[in-house]
Scaffold this motif. Structure first.
Motif, PDB file in Angstrom:
ATOM      1  N   LEU A 104       0.808  -1.225   0.000  1.00 32.54           N
ATOM      2  CA  LEU A 104       0.000   0.000   0.000  1.00 32.54           C
ATOM      3  C   LEU A 104       0.842   1.276   0.000  1.00 32.54           C
ATOM      4  O   LEU A 104       0.326   2.359  -0.250  1.00 32.54           O
ATOM      5  CB  LEU A 104      -0.948   0.013   1.207  1.00 32.54           C
ATOM      6  CG  LEU A 104      -2.060  -1.028   1.221  1.00 32.54           C
ATOM      7  CD1 LEU A 104      -2.798  -1.003   2.541  1.00 32.54           C
ATOM      8  CD2 LEU A 104      -3.036  -0.822   0.079  1.00 32.54           C
ATOM      9  N   ARG A 107       2.869   4.005  -5.111  1.00 39.83           N
ATOM     10  CA  ARG A 107       1.917   4.649  -6.031  1.00 39.83           C
ATOM     11  C   ARG A 107       2.537   4.713  -7.425  1.00 39.83           C
ATOM     12  O   ARG A 107       3.754   4.702  -7.569  1.00 39.83           O
ATOM     13  CB  ARG A 107       1.619   6.085  -5.573  1.00 39.83           C
ATOM     14  CG  ARG A 107       0.788   6.192  -4.299  1.00 39.83           C
ATOM     15  CD  ARG A 107      -0.708   6.238  -4.619  1.00 39.83           C
ATOM     16  NE  ARG A 107      -1.534   6.219  -3.419  1.00 39.83           N
ATOM     17  CZ  ARG A 107      -1.882   5.113  -2.756  1.00 39.83           C
ATOM     18  NH1 ARG A 107      -1.462   3.938  -3.147  1.00 39.83           N
ATOM     19  NH2 ARG A 107      -2.661   5.173  -1.694  1.00 39.83           N
ATOM     20  N   LEU A 142      -7.309  -0.445  10.978  1.00 41.94           N
ATOM     21  CA  LEU A 142      -7.796  -0.115   9.633  1.00 41.94           C
ATOM     22  C   LEU A 142      -6.816  -0.542   8.530  1.00 41.94           C
ATOM     23  O   LEU A 142      -7.078  -0.354   7.348  1.00 41.94           O
ATOM     24  CB  LEU A 142      -8.108   1.383   9.520  1.00 41.94           C
ATOM     25  CG  LEU A 142      -9.328   1.858  10.317  1.00 41.94           C
ATOM     26  CD1 LEU A 142      -9.511   3.352  10.173  1.00 41.94           C
ATOM     27  CD2 LEU A 142     -10.600   1.147   9.902  1.00 41.94           C
ATOM     28  N   MET A 144      -5.917  -3.698   8.423  1.00 48.19           N
ATOM     29  CA  MET A 144      -6.196  -5.127   8.262  1.00 48.19           C
ATOM     30  C   MET A 144      -7.234  -5.355   7.168  1.00 48.19           C
ATOM     31  O   MET A 144      -7.902  -4.425   6.746  1.00 48.19           O
ATOM     32  CB  MET A 144      -6.701  -5.711   9.573  1.00 48.19           C
ATOM     33  CG  MET A 144      -5.653  -5.707  10.666  1.00 48.19           C
ATOM     34  SD  MET A 144      -6.231  -6.509  12.132  1.00 48.19           S
ATOM     35  CE  MET A 144      -5.946  -8.224  11.711  1.00 48.19           C
ATOM     36  N   ARG A 145      -7.346  -6.595   6.713  1.00 51.44           N
ATOM     37  CA  ARG A 145      -8.344  -6.953   5.702  1.00 51.44           C
ATOM     38  C   ARG A 145      -8.965  -8.295   6.054  1.00 51.44           C
ATOM     39  O   ARG A 145      -8.394  -9.057   6.822  1.00 51.44           O
ATOM     40  CB  ARG A 145      -7.702  -7.070   4.303  1.00 51.44           C
ATOM     41  CG  ARG A 145      -7.128  -5.793   3.750  1.00 51.44           C
ATOM     42  CD  ARG A 145      -8.191  -4.790   3.366  1.00 51.44           C
ATOM     43  NE  ARG A 145      -7.628  -3.601   2.745  1.00 51.44           N
ATOM     44  CZ  ARG A 145      -7.153  -2.539   3.390  1.00 51.44           C
ATOM     45  NH1 ARG A 145      -7.172  -2.508   4.704  1.00 51.44           N
ATOM     46  NH2 ARG A 145      -6.665  -1.495   2.738  1.00 51.44           N
TER      47      ARG A 145
ATOM     48  N   ILE B  85      -7.588  -0.385  -1.537  1.00 54.98           N
ATOM     49  CA  ILE B  85      -8.088   0.932  -1.083  1.00 54.98           C
ATOM     50  C   ILE B  85      -7.810   1.082   0.409  1.00 54.98           C
ATOM     51  O   ILE B  85      -8.186   0.212   1.205  1.00 54.98           O
ATOM     52  CB  ILE B  85      -9.606   1.061  -1.349  1.00 54.98           C
ATOM     53  CG1 ILE B  85      -9.876   1.139  -2.856  1.00 54.98           C
ATOM     54  CG2 ILE B  85     -10.181   2.288  -0.637  1.00 54.98           C
ATOM     55  CD1 ILE B  85     -11.335   1.132  -3.230  1.00 54.98           C
ATOM     56  N   ASN B  86      -7.135   2.157   0.813  1.00 52.29           N
ATOM     57  CA  ASN B  86      -6.931   2.383   2.258  1.00 52.29           C
ATOM     58  C   ASN B  86      -7.329   3.790   2.709  1.00 52.29           C
ATOM     59  O   ASN B  86      -7.196   4.121   3.873  1.00 52.29           O
ATOM     60  CB  ASN B  86      -5.495   2.044   2.677  1.00 52.29           C
ATOM     61  CG  ASN B  86      -4.478   2.916   2.010  1.00 52.29           C
ATOM     62  OD1 ASN B  86      -4.781   3.544   1.011  1.00 52.29           O
ATOM     63  ND2 ASN B  86      -3.277   2.953   2.536  1.00 52.29           N
ATOM     64  N   ALA B  93      -9.826   4.324   5.831  1.00 49.53           N
ATOM     65  CA  ALA B  93     -10.922   3.368   5.738  1.00 49.53           C
ATOM     66  C   ALA B  93     -10.506   2.172   4.897  1.00 49.53           C
ATOM     67  O   ALA B  93      -9.539   2.247   4.151  1.00 49.53           O
ATOM     68  CB  ALA B  93     -12.139   4.027   5.087  1.00 49.53           C
ATOM     69  N   PHE B  94     -11.214   1.069   5.042  1.00 46.48           N
ATOM     70  CA  PHE B  94     -11.033  -0.051   4.105  1.00 46.48           C
ATOM     71  C   PHE B  94     -12.376  -0.688   3.787  1.00 46.48           C
ATOM     72  O   PHE B  94     -13.333  -0.550   4.556  1.00 46.48           O
ATOM     73  CB  PHE B  94     -10.005  -1.061   4.629  1.00 46.48           C
ATOM     74  CG  PHE B  94     -10.459  -1.975   5.725  1.00 46.48           C
ATOM     75  CD1 PHE B  94     -11.026  -3.209   5.432  1.00 46.48           C
ATOM     76  CD2 PHE B  94     -10.289  -1.643   7.055  1.00 46.48           C
ATOM     77  CE1 PHE B  94     -11.419  -4.076   6.444  1.00 46.48           C
ATOM     78  CE2 PHE B  94     -10.681  -2.492   8.076  1.00 46.48           C
ATOM     79  CZ  PHE B  94     -11.248  -3.714   7.764  1.00 46.48           C
TER      80      PHE B  94
END
Lengths: 183, 119
Positions: A104, A107, A142, A144-145, B85-86, B93-94
């Protein structure tokens, strides 16, 4: 048989609770994991996750006695991983892990180069039958997934759906059992 | 002259993803749409977006849940795109995918939206 999903590396106790209660993980590894960024202070009783560096350092890391996981051997501009390292990793039962957090950070063109390196890594690991682990590496909740979303990162490396699910379930469990056998 | 009907074998099969936004602040529908398109262009590209048939069908701002339509063949790519998306509208947010349905009716039932409200 239902799969048990694991998140191998989070840096916060809040993340452990959030992952296990809200996101549906079987186990989020917090305190039972030893994250080694620099130096080689490993812990016999914990899963040792060693942060990768350049090619030379990575070769040295996976030869250390208590190394269990080599973390993030992927960079956008260079390739700090090759077939010889994969071969040694397989012989020493060392897995390779990728964190979502690092992915993440990039870019634009850097992200494209990172994806390319990840695909290269995936090809080598599949060929040498060396396990890949996907983890969030989260420092706050936030980052985490959900398990299935995290596993989808393995698709970028060219893994099939079944192989991708193993990166967050069976491969983590294998590392755990190998660690217990070593004790 | 009457047009020939579109053959059912060529018809695309849609999937409806029930999505949930995790954030400390509330996210509006417009912010979500903007971020999804931005991430889609960055990670999938125009060609893949056109093939995926990506569209936000419904969004409940109170519950922060919505339904995202996609093609069955591009489901994995869309999942990756949502995972990457973060930030949504400069707020941390996710997006998580709660469930994937084959019909919009089932998805709306889960979201507790009637068909009239959806339209």
């Amino acid at each position: 048989m239902t799969r048990k999903f694991h998140d191998l590396l989070v840096h916060n106790e809040e993340c452990v609770e959030f992952g296990e209660k809200e996101l549906g993980y079987f186990k989020v590894h917090g305190k039972d994991v030893n994250y080694v960024e620099k130096g080689y202070k490993t812990d016999k009783n914990k899963i040792n996750i060693l942060e990768a560096g350049d090619l030379k350092r990575n070769k040295k890391i996976i030869r250390t006695n208590n190394a269990d996981v080599l973390l993030n051997p992927v960079e956008p501009d260079e390739r700090p991983f090759d077939t010889s390292i994969a071969e040694i990793a397989r012989e020493n039962d060392v897995a390779v892990a990728i964190t979502l957090k690092k992915l993440l950070e990039y870019r634009g063109t850097d992200k494209i180069k990172y994806f390319r390196s990840l695909q290269y890594l995936g090809k080598i690991l599949r060929r040498r039958k060396c396990p890949l682990i996907i983890t969030s590496g989260a420092k706050e909740k936030l980052e985490m997934r959900k398990p299935m979303d995290l596993a989808s990162i393995a698709h970028i490396a060219g893994y099939s759906k079944e192989e991708a699910l193993e990166t967050i379930s069976n491969n983590v469990e294998k590392i755990n059992t190998i660690k217990n056998d070593r004790k | 002259m009457n047009k020939k009907p579109f053959p059912s074998t060529l018809k695309e099969k849609n999937r409806y993803m029930l999505i949930k936004i995790h954030s400390n602040q509330k996210i509006s529908r417009n912010q979500l749409i903007k971020e999804i398109w931005r991430s889609a262009f960055e990670n999938l590209g125009a060609l893949n977006i056109s093939e995926s048939g990506l569209w936000l069908m419904d969004f409940n701002e109170e519950e922060q849940k919505g339904i995202l339509r996609t093609n069955n063949k591009k489901q994995q790519e869309v999942r990756i795109m949502l995972t990457l998306i973060n930030n949504i509208g400069n707020k941390r947010a996710f997006i998580s995918i709660e469930k994937v349905h084959g019909t919009l009716k089932k998805s709306r039932k889960q979201l507790k939206i009637t068909e009239k409200e959806g339209k």
